[in-house]
Design an enzyme around this catalytic site. Structure first.
Site, PDB file in Angstrom:
ATOM      1  N   CYS A  17       0.833  -1.202   0.000  1.00  0.00           N
ATOM      2  CA  CYS A  17       0.000   0.000   0.000  1.00  0.00           C
ATOM      3  C   CYS A  17       0.873   1.259   0.000  1.00  0.00           C
ATOM      4  CB  CYS A  17      -0.907  -0.048   1.233  1.00  0.00           C
ATOM      5  SG  CYS A  17      -1.773   1.479   1.609  1.00  0.00           S
ATOM      6  N   CYS A  20       0.144   3.728   2.763  1.00  0.00           N
ATOM      7  CA  CYS A  20       0.617   3.155   4.035  1.00  0.00           C
ATOM      8  C   CYS A  20       2.111   3.413   4.201  1.00  0.00           C
ATOM      9  CB  CYS A  20       0.363   1.654   4.085  1.00  0.00           C
ATOM     10  SG  CYS A  20      -1.375   1.178   3.990  1.00  0.00           S
TER      11      CYS A  20
END
Length: 100
Positions: A17, A20
């Protein structure tokens, strides 16, 4: 988390991600700045899908803030440091001890 005397900020993330990965240094900085006042935990949703599911996480990154063992706030999406700090402070009722 229920036994922590400090607020606990959980970051639900995954290695693939992009947002992230962008949030990781922000969380590290907040964790260092708030050492002794806030616990920051990271939960890899790929390695712990049952935990993410039980928390009802539908997108990552998701940040869940706990106080005295209870969820007090939740937010999805990466944030700049100042915004994350403000969110944590406001979720705790704006107490001076949580100011970052």
């Amino acid at each position: 988390m229920a036994s922590s005397p400090l607020p606990v900020l959980v970051d639900l993330w995954a290695p693939w991600c992009g947002p992230c990965r962008a949030a990781a240094p922000v969380l590290e900085a907040v964790g260092r700045a708030q050492a002794g006042r806030l616990v920051v935990l990271k939960l890899n949703t790929d390695e712990n899908p049952e935990a993410a599911s039980s928390l009802g996480v539908q997108g990552i990154p998701t940040f869940v803030l706990y106080a005295r063992g209870r969820e007090v706030a939740r937010r999805s999406g990466a944030m700049p440091r100042a915004e994350l700090e403000r969110w944590v402070t406001e979720a705790q009722g704006g107490s001076a001890s949580m100011r970052m």
